[in-house]
Scaffold this motif. Structure first.
Motif, PDB file in Angstrom:
ATOM      1  N   GLN A  85      10.659   2.620   1.618  1.00 45.27           N
ATOM      2  CA  GLN A  85       9.432   1.835   1.738  1.00 45.27           C
ATOM      3  C   GLN A  85       9.519   0.547   0.928  1.00 45.27           C
ATOM      4  O   GLN A  85       8.857  -0.440   1.250  1.00 45.27           O
ATOM      5  N   SER A 102       7.178   3.449  11.056  1.00 42.45           N
ATOM      6  CA  SER A 102       5.934   3.932  10.437  1.00 42.45           C
ATOM      7  C   SER A 102       6.119   4.291   8.971  1.00 42.45           C
ATOM      8  O   SER A 102       5.320   5.053   8.414  1.00 42.45           O
ATOM      9  N   LYS A 103       7.132   3.753   8.335  1.00 42.93           N
ATOM     10  CA  LYS A 103       7.464   4.166   6.974  1.00 42.93           C
ATOM     11  C   LYS A 103       6.296   4.002   6.003  1.00 42.93           C
ATOM     12  O   LYS A 103       6.122   4.809   5.086  1.00 42.93           O
ATOM     13  N   HIS A 104       5.491   2.982   6.202  1.00 48.40           N
ATOM     14  CA  HIS A 104       4.400   2.737   5.254  1.00 48.40           C
ATOM     15  C   HIS A 104       3.199   3.644   5.485  1.00 48.40           C
ATOM     16  O   HIS A 104       2.274   3.668   4.668  1.00 48.40           O
ATOM     17  N   SER A 105       3.207   4.416   6.584  1.00 48.03           N
ATOM     18  CA  SER A 105       2.137   5.378   6.804  1.00 48.03           C
ATOM     19  C   SER A 105       2.417   6.700   6.090  1.00 48.03           C
ATOM     20  O   SER A 105       1.530   7.552   5.978  1.00 48.03           O
ATOM     21  N   TYR A 106       3.651   6.849   5.613  1.00 50.66           N
ATOM     22  CA  TYR A 106       4.004   8.071   4.880  1.00 50.66           C
ATOM     23  C   TYR A 106       3.458   8.004   3.461  1.00 50.66           C
ATOM     24  O   TYR A 106       3.602   6.994   2.779  1.00 50.66           O
ATOM     25  N   GLU A 107       2.842   9.097   3.019  1.00 55.01           N
ATOM     26  CA  GLU A 107       2.351   9.205   1.651  1.00 55.01           C
ATOM     27  C   GLU A 107       3.046  10.365   0.961  1.00 55.01           C
ATOM     28  O   GLU A 107       3.202  11.440   1.548  1.00 55.01           O
ATOM     29  N   TRP A 138       6.342  15.760   7.525  1.00 54.84           N
ATOM     30  CA  TRP A 138       5.895  14.534   8.207  1.00 54.84           C
ATOM     31  C   TRP A 138       6.820  14.206   9.372  1.00 54.84           C
ATOM     32  O   TRP A 138       6.373  13.896  10.471  1.00 54.84           O
TER      33      TRP A 138
END
Length: 202
Positions: A22, A68-73, A81
């Motif tokens: 990220q 979608s890497k920035h949607s991972y928390e 995920w």
């Protein structure tokens, strides 16, 4: 986080790698692909039974992870995920092609809550390999007749050996429901296989 060390990429856990990715470290993403490519292929092949479809789904899963890497928390396990993404893609392909899932299952010896699926056949063949092949064909046929919700959790549990907690997250289903579906699905498989064996002896 500390500075990323590409030479020591193997020492990082999945969640660390995702966080570094990220922050722009492409090497971290490449390591995640290396770790999960074969496992994803094994998982998705049981849904498609088609090598080309499987390869396409694996690539699409990693493409979604990348985009979608920035949607991972980090509060979620990376593998959970990622499997959620892969499962949704597989479902979409299934609906598009109207294919039935074909899987094989086994008992997880490390889980005391896991129920063994007993496949008994009194018709012993001389050729053990042929006997095993016929049993697998009966098993796949039975699994195709399971409701989608049952087949889905059996695949995740018995093929990927995911925990009940992970399956609950991936399918967005309460833990008790997950366990119930797995056990009921296995019971239905046993009953169906017994029926096939009886039909074969008539």
């Amino acid at each position: 986080m500390n500075a990323f060390q590409a030479s020591s990429v193997k020492k990082y856990d999945d969640e660390d790698l995702m966080e570094y990715f990220q922050n722009g470290e492409e090497t971290a993403f490449n390591e995640l692909v290396f770790r999960y490519e074969d496992r994803l292929h094994n998982f998705l092949y049981r849904y498609t039974h088609d090598h080309q479809d499987c390869e396409d789904l694996v690539q699409e899963t990693f493409l979604r992870v990348h985009k979608s890497k920035h949607s991972y928390e980090r509060i979620a396990k990376f593998s959970t995920w990622m499997y959620t993404i892969a499962l949704n893609l597989a479902k979409s392909l299934y609906k598009k092609k109207q294919r039935m899932y074909k899987v094989s299952i086994h008992k997880d010896e490390s889980d005391p809550d896991d129920r063994e699926l007993l496949l008994e056949d009194s018709n012993i063949l001389q050729d053990d390999a042929l006997h095993e092949q016929l049993c697998m064909e009966q098993l796949e046929k039975a699994l195709q007749e399971l409701p989608d919700d049952f087949r889905e959790v059996v695949v995740l549990r018995d093929l990927q050996q995911l925990t009940y907690e992970e399956i609950s997250e991936i399918t967005d289903t309460p833990m008790g429901t997950v366990k119930s579906r797995i056990n009921r699905g296995r019971s239905q498989v046993q009953a169906l296989i017994k029926d096939y064996v009886k039909l074969g002896t008539n």
